[in-house]
Design a protein around this motif. Structure first.
Motif, PDB file in Angstrom:
ATOM      1  N   ASP A 124       0.763  -1.110   0.089  1.00 31.16           N
ATOM      2  CA  ASP A 124       0.110   0.057  -0.170  1.00 31.16           C
ATOM      3  C   ASP A 124       0.731   1.338   0.215  1.00 31.16           C
ATOM      4  O   ASP A 124       0.602   2.195  -0.683  1.00 31.16           O
ATOM      5  CB  ASP A 124      -0.974  -0.023   1.173  1.00 31.16           C
ATOM      6  CG  ASP A 124      -2.192  -0.863   0.968  1.00 31.16           C
ATOM      7  OD1 ASP A 124      -2.230  -1.495  -0.154  1.00 31.16           O
ATOM      8  OD2 ASP A 124      -2.895  -1.231   1.975  1.00 31.16           O
ATOM      9  N   GLU A 125       2.149   0.995   1.061  1.00 33.92           N
ATOM     10  CA  GLU A 125       2.826   2.285   0.851  1.00 33.92           C
ATOM     11  C   GLU A 125       3.214   2.836  -0.448  1.00 33.92           C
ATOM     12  O   GLU A 125       3.647   3.774  -1.087  1.00 33.92           O
ATOM     13  CB  GLU A 125       3.831   2.245   1.968  1.00 33.92           C
ATOM     14  CG  GLU A 125       4.497   3.547   2.390  1.00 33.92           C
ATOM     15  CD  GLU A 125       5.677   3.560   3.343  1.00 33.92           C
ATOM     16  OE1 GLU A 125       6.636   4.250   3.016  1.00 33.92           O
ATOM     17  OE2 GLU A 125       5.396   2.647   4.178  1.00 33.92           O
ATOM     18  N   THR A 164       1.101   4.310  -2.804  1.00 30.55           N
ATOM     19  CA  THR A 164       0.735   5.511  -2.548  1.00 30.55           C
ATOM     20  C   THR A 164       1.859   6.461  -2.903  1.00 30.55           C
ATOM     21  O   THR A 164       1.732   7.500  -3.473  1.00 30.55           O
ATOM     22  CB  THR A 164       0.662   5.550  -1.164  1.00 30.55           C
ATOM     23  OG1 THR A 164      -0.568   4.890  -0.579  1.00 30.55           O
ATOM     24  CG2 THR A 164       0.286   7.059  -0.698  1.00 30.55           C
ATOM     25  N   ARG A 165       3.425   5.713  -2.715  1.00 36.91           N
ATOM     26  CA  ARG A 165       4.436   6.730  -3.031  1.00 36.91           C
ATOM     27  C   ARG A 165       4.562   6.887  -4.558  1.00 36.91           C
ATOM     28  O   ARG A 165       4.923   7.987  -5.271  1.00 36.91           O
ATOM     29  CB  ARG A 165       5.763   5.976  -2.626  1.00 36.91           C
ATOM     30  CG  ARG A 165       5.757   6.354  -0.982  1.00 36.91           C
ATOM     31  CD  ARG A 165       7.058   5.678  -0.468  1.00 36.91           C
ATOM     32  NE  ARG A 165       7.063   5.794   0.987  1.00 36.91           N
ATOM     33  CZ  ARG A 165       7.523   7.040   1.632  1.00 36.91           C
ATOM     34  NH1 ARG A 165       7.519   7.977   0.915  1.00 36.91           N
ATOM     35  NH2 ARG A 165       7.204   6.868   3.152  1.00 36.91           N
ATOM     36  N   TYR A 198      -5.470  15.796  -4.026  1.00 44.11           N
ATOM     37  CA  TYR A 198      -5.258  14.373  -3.920  1.00 44.11           C
ATOM     38  C   TYR A 198      -3.751  13.908  -3.585  1.00 44.11           C
ATOM     39  O   TYR A 198      -3.519  13.108  -2.649  1.00 44.11           O
ATOM     40  CB  TYR A 198      -5.612  13.576  -5.217  1.00 44.11           C
ATOM     41  CG  TYR A 198      -5.419  12.065  -5.208  1.00 44.11           C
ATOM     42  CD1 TYR A 198      -6.166  11.302  -3.966  1.00 44.11           C
ATOM     43  CD2 TYR A 198      -4.921  11.341  -6.114  1.00 44.11           C
ATOM     44  CE1 TYR A 198      -6.141  10.040  -4.113  1.00 44.11           C
ATOM     45  CE2 TYR A 198      -4.869   9.945  -6.029  1.00 44.11           C
ATOM     46  CZ  TYR A 198      -5.420   9.385  -4.916  1.00 44.11           C
ATOM     47  OH  TYR A 198      -5.331   8.043  -5.071  1.00 44.11           O
ATOM     48  N   GLU A 211      -3.528  14.637   0.148  1.00 37.10           N
ATOM     49  CA  GLU A 211      -4.303  13.275   0.908  1.00 37.10           C
ATOM     50  C   GLU A 211      -3.454  12.192   0.780  1.00 37.10           C
ATOM     51  O   GLU A 211      -3.050  11.427   1.828  1.00 37.10           O
ATOM     52  CB  GLU A 211      -5.571  12.831   0.153  1.00 37.10           C
ATOM     53  CG  GLU A 211      -6.277  11.747   0.743  1.00 37.10           C
ATOM     54  CD  GLU A 211      -7.266  11.339  -0.169  1.00 37.10           C
ATOM     55  OE1 GLU A 211      -7.469  10.134  -0.144  1.00 37.10           O
ATOM     56  OE2 GLU A 211      -7.912  12.145  -0.737  1.00 37.10           O
ATOM     57  N   LEU A 212      -2.743  11.840  -0.271  1.00 37.11           N
ATOM     58  CA  LEU A 212      -1.576  10.958  -0.368  1.00 37.11           C
ATOM     59  C   LEU A 212      -0.371  10.983   0.739  1.00 37.11           C
ATOM     60  O   LEU A 212       0.072  10.091   1.396  1.00 37.11           O
ATOM     61  CB  LEU A 212      -0.816  10.567  -1.818  1.00 37.11           C
ATOM     62  CG  LEU A 212      -2.144  10.016  -2.640  1.00 37.11           C
ATOM     63  CD1 LEU A 212      -1.365   9.998  -4.069  1.00 37.11           C
ATOM     64  CD2 LEU A 212      -2.670   8.808  -2.442  1.00 37.11           C
ATOM     65  N   ARG A 213       0.046  12.360   0.692  1.00 39.33           N
ATOM     66  CA  ARG A 213       1.030  12.619   1.860  1.00 39.33           C
ATOM     67  C   ARG A 213       0.593  12.295   2.948  1.00 39.33           C
ATOM     68  O   ARG A 213       1.598  11.771   4.034  1.00 39.33           O
ATOM     69  CB  ARG A 213       1.428  13.859   1.710  1.00 39.33           C
ATOM     70  CG  ARG A 213       2.391  14.377   0.325  1.00 39.33           C
ATOM     71  CD  ARG A 213       3.039  15.859   0.430  1.00 39.33           C
ATOM     72  NE  ARG A 213       3.160  16.018  -0.938  1.00 39.33           N
ATOM     73  CZ  ARG A 213       2.470  16.700  -1.949  1.00 39.33           C
ATOM     74  NH1 ARG A 213       1.275  17.243  -1.380  1.00 39.33           N
ATOM     75  NH2 ARG A 213       2.841  16.952  -3.190  1.00 39.33           N
ATOM     76  N   SER A 214      -0.600  12.677   3.381  1.00 39.23           N
ATOM     77  CA  SER A 214      -0.908  12.380   4.915  1.00 39.23           C
ATOM     78  C   SER A 214      -1.188  10.926   5.353  1.00 39.23           C
ATOM     79  O   SER A 214      -0.969  10.813   6.455  1.00 39.23           O
ATOM     80  CB  SER A 214      -2.206  13.095   5.141  1.00 39.23           C
ATOM     81  OG  SER A 214      -3.602  12.499   4.504  1.00 39.23           O
ATOM     82  N   ARG A 215      -1.163   9.847   4.137  1.00 38.32           N
ATOM     83  CA  ARG A 215      -1.103   8.667   4.424  1.00 38.32           C
ATOM     84  C   ARG A 215       0.143   7.934   4.702  1.00 38.32           C
ATOM     85  O   ARG A 215       0.203   6.972   5.328  1.00 38.32           O
ATOM     86  CB  ARG A 215      -1.830   7.956   3.387  1.00 38.32           C
ATOM     87  CG  ARG A 215      -3.079   8.318   2.939  1.00 38.32           C
ATOM     88  CD  ARG A 215      -3.494   7.359   1.861  1.00 38.32           C
ATOM     89  NE  ARG A 215      -4.912   7.891   1.338  1.00 38.32           N
ATOM     90  CZ  ARG A 215      -5.400   7.374   0.189  1.00 38.32           C
ATOM     91  NH1 ARG A 215      -4.816   6.474  -0.516  1.00 38.32           N
ATOM     92  NH2 ARG A 215      -6.713   7.875  -0.342  1.00 38.32           N
ATOM     93  N   LEU A 216       1.106   8.692   4.439  1.00 37.48           N
ATOM     94  CA  LEU A 216       2.626   8.200   4.567  1.00 37.48           C
ATOM     95  C   LEU A 216       3.177   8.677   5.858  1.00 37.48           C
ATOM     96  O   LEU A 216       2.904   9.508   6.402  1.00 37.48           O
ATOM     97  CB  LEU A 216       3.395   8.869   3.420  1.00 37.48           C
ATOM     98  CG  LEU A 216       2.996   8.289   1.997  1.00 37.48           C
ATOM     99  CD1 LEU A 216       3.913   9.191   0.826  1.00 37.48           C
ATOM    100  CD2 LEU A 216       3.317   7.083   1.623  1.00 37.48           C
ATOM    101  N   GLY A 269       5.013  11.538   5.809  1.00 37.34           N
ATOM    102  CA  GLY A 269       4.354  12.647   5.256  1.00 37.34           C
ATOM    103  C   GLY A 269       5.074  13.065   3.948  1.00 37.34           C
ATOM    104  O   GLY A 269       4.690  14.256   3.335  1.00 37.34           O
TER     105      GLY A 269
END
Length: 90
Positions: free
Chosen positions: A4-5, A8-9, A78, A81-86, A89
């Motif tokens: 997942d990470e 996302t990256r 978006y 949002e993706l940065r906040s999931r990592l 950051g």
């Protein structure tokens, strides 16, 4: 790094490349227009924007309709949002 990470990256690399290309669209269009073929355009866009192949290909695949202000804002939102999931950051 889990799957997942990693995904996302990868998405973030693409979105950040698109944001950069939109900010410098005149330069990007000139480089693409002056390129002999797609491979050269990918290489030259990468050099111009400091991107790898994934980001450069995403820029070349960018549809012109994505250059509108609302689409630009959607991409930026978006990406945030993706940065906040990592975890870091970034």
């Amino acid at each position: 790094m889990d799957e997942d990470e990693r995904q996302t990256r990868e998405q973030l690399v693409i979105l950040e490349a698109l944001e950069q290309a939109m900010d410098r669209r005149g330069e990007v269009f000139r480089v693409v227009e002056d390129s002999q073929d797609v491979d050269e355009a990918i290489r030259r866009v990468g050099q111009l924007l400091g991107l790898g192949e994934l980001g450069s290909r995403a820029v070349l695949d960018l549809q012109v309709r994505r250059l509108t202000r609302d689409q630009r804002q959607a991409i930026a939102s978006y990406a945030e949002e993706l940065r906040s999931r990592l975890p870091d950051g970034r």
